[in-house]
Motif scaffolding. Structure first.
Motif, PDB file in Angstrom:
ATOM      1  N   SER A 195      29.022  -9.535  60.716  1.00 14.67           N
ATOM      2  CA  SER A 195      29.496  -8.407  61.890  1.00 14.67           C
ATOM      3  C   SER A 195      29.048  -9.520  63.318  1.00 14.67           C
ATOM      4  O   SER A 195      30.240  -9.298  63.372  1.00 14.67           O
ATOM      5  N   ASP A 222      35.517  -5.296  61.005  1.00 15.12           N
ATOM      6  CA  ASP A 222      33.605  -5.759  60.797  1.00 15.12           C
ATOM      7  C   ASP A 222      33.911  -3.746  60.095  1.00 15.12           C
ATOM      8  O   ASP A 222      33.129  -3.120  60.364  1.00 15.12           O
ATOM      9  N   GLU A 223      33.371  -3.656  58.541  1.00 14.99           N
ATOM     10  CA  GLU A 223      33.353  -2.607  57.545  1.00 14.99           C
ATOM     11  C   GLU A 223      34.320  -2.031  58.126  1.00 14.99           C
ATOM     12  O   GLU A 223      33.195  -0.666  58.475  1.00 14.99           O
TER      13      GLU A 223
END
Ligand SMILES: Nc1ncnc2c1ncn2[C@@H]1O[C@H](COP(=O)(O)OP(=O)(O)OP(=O)(O)O)[C@@H](O)[C@H]1O
Ligand SMILES: [Mg+2]
Lengths: 266, 246
Positions: free
Chosen positions: B47, B167-168
């Motif tokens: 991240s 991000d995810e």
């Protein structure tokens, strides 16, 4: 055993006990009320002809003038302390050290000082230091704003901290600059969240504006007092009651407005 | 500007949180139209890396450039550059007080100064494209996670970004919603978007990635094609990671 669960429904025994207490308190309250009315009546306070003073045009217009003066001080103070409070809150959350420290000192110092002291301090101190004179209106406003800006700043800060960090991050990531992020993304959400706090601060400013009487600013409370001085002590209770009603009405209107606003904003 | 020039170029980047070294000598180039998937165990700095690319996180040393332009220091030019890098977060981060349509229109109108009508038409088209056109007047809280994330993707696309960072994007979604979001992302890869995707979805990594970056403890440990990475990875740490997630 006392139950530790706050929201359990009361059982039959608890209900009976609650009814008993309600009845006991009601009887006591009624007794006190009767005693008070009897006492007031025995001193001729409740005599109708004393209360009729409230319908007298001169008294009414005096009280309304006082009310207007109170609203003027309160309105100006609320607006200024909202603006100042917002800036101090932003400073308090700033990463710039000098801003952060300055705002923190401002908040801690001013929240700790009694408003009365601040008002006196400005009314007497400002001319002494600058050589210029200051009107009672602005001395009162300045004192109220100094104190209130610190409370408003803390209210704003609590609101900002309660917002998820992702709100400003998403705006930043879209290329939205600080001022617009504040204006369009953060503030609308913060204000909605802290509206009840802001309104109770406004109510507090309105009531605290009665402190103006110590420096001779003629607002609602002082108007009432002057009227009593002029008319005689037997009118004290009716006139103060009238003054009280006006304060309560202002506060009721404020909270009504806040309810409407928060529905509108929701 | 040549076409084969790197879209994102990360050189010798180091970042610390206090004494903690979260990114260690990161070097990475992402070519135009390339899809780079970043894998790695929790806490490895995925991240953080993703967020340094649009400078949501500042770095301590090294340089990051987008299309050959080093990330500016001043907030004005930096905002401009950010507006060309789309970002999609794990938590969606839709503006809670705005409708879906307003969320998508906001940045084009406020940052790009597009005419409202134009921005609105484009927003509706994008919402339709990600399959949430019917939800346009709802608030984010009234949508499912999958729908919210698709709105977030539309919101980023509305700025016509050169690069998209994810991000995810599916990590806080219920299993049945993961596919609808991944489908949208796969659609974007086909359209030739340059993307960096941090994810734990190995199926997606295998099929959609041009390149896999494997990170551990703040370092890029391995860099390979998906075929290589999933059939025959070079390092022990990657093997260990794969044995846990596959
Ligand atoms: N603001 C911060 N302050 C201090 N340490 C942080 C901060 N943000 C992240 N870290 C630490 O940096 C390391 C890397 O975090 P990062 O969020 O980049 O990991 P990640 O690879 O994305 O993990 P995950 O898969 O759990 O999302 C972690 O050990 C984390 O605890
Ligand atoms: Mg992460």
């Amino acid at each position: 055993m006392m139950s530790t669960e706050l929201f359990d429904r009361p059982g039959p025994i608890a209900r009976r006990r609650a009814r008993l207490w309600t009845a006991a308190v009601a009887v006591a309250a009624l007794a006190i009320a009767i005693w008070a009315v009897a006492k007031l009546a025995s001193q001729h306070v409740l005599d109708g002809n004393n209360w009729i003073v409230l319908t007298h045009p001169d008294v009414l217009s005096a009280l309304l003038t006082g009310l207007l003066a109170t609203l003027k001080v309160a309105g100006v103070s609320v607006v200024l302390s909202l603006v100042l409070g917002l800036f101090i809150a932003l400073g308090r959350m700033s990463k710039r050290r000098w801003l952060n420290v300055t705002s923190r000192i401002w908040i801690e110092a001013l929240r700790g000082l009694p408003e009365l002291l601040l008002i006196f301090f400005i009314y007497l101190g400002f001319p002494a230091v600058t050589g210029a004179s200051i009107s009672t209106f602005w001395a009162l406003v300045a004192g109220l704003v100094l104190y209130e800006s610190a409370s408003m700043a803390e209210a704003f800060r609590a609101g900002f901290l309660a917002l998820p960090k992702g709100q400003s991050e998403a705006a930043t990531a879209l290329g939205v600059r600080y001022i617009k992020t504040l204006r369009y993304i953060l503030l609308p959400q913060v204000i909605r969240q802290i509206l009840p706090n802001l309104v109770s601060e406004m109510v507090r400013v309105t009531k605290a504006s009665s402190l103006g009487f110590v420096i001779g600013y003629v607002e609602l409370l002082l108007t009432g007092e002057q009227a009593i001085e002029y008319l005689g002590g037997q009118y004290a209770v009716p006139i103060f009651a009238g003054v009280a009603v006006l304060y309560v009405v202002i506060c009721l209107i404020l909270s009504r407005v806040s309810t409407i606003l928060s529905k509108r904003l929701a | 500007m040549q076409l084969n020039e790197a879209m994102i170029s990360i050189r010798d980047v180091n970042k610390y949180y206090g004494a903690f070294h979260v990114l260690k000598d990161i070097d990475l180039d992402v070519k135009r139209g390339e899809v780079v998937v970043v894998l790695g165990p929790s806490g490895s700095g995925k991240s953080t890396l993703c967020r340094t690319i649009n400078r949501l996180e500042p770095i301590n040393s090294g340089t990051i450039s987008i299309e050959g332009q080093v990330l500016p220091e001043e907030s004005g030019p930096l905002s401009e550059l950010r507006s060309e890098v789309g970002m999609v977060f794990q938590q969606f981060n839709l503006f809670a007080h705005m409708t879906v349509l307003e969320n998508v229109m906001f940045a084009p109108v406020q940052v790009r100064r597009q005419k409202r009508e134009l921005a609105r038409a484009r927003a509706l088209e994008l919402l339709e494209r990600v399959g949430v056109g019917a939800q346009k007047d709802k608030r984010p809280a009234q949508l499912s996670g999958g729908q919210q994330q698709r709105v977030a993707i539309a919101r980023a696309l509305a700025m016509d970004p050169k690069v998209m960072l994810f991000d995810e994007p599916t990590s806080s979604l219920d299993p049945e919603m993961i596919k609808e979001v991944l489908d949208v992302i796969v659609e974007l890869t086909k359209a030739g978007m340059t993307m960096v995707v941090v994810t734990h979805e190995m199926g997606f990594a295998q099929t959609a990635a041009d390149r896999i970056i494997f990170m551990a403890a703040g370092e890029i440990v391995e860099e390979s094609t998906p075929q290589e990475f999933f059939s025959d990875c070079k390092t022990e740490r990657a093997r260990e990671f794969l044995s846990k997630v596959l």
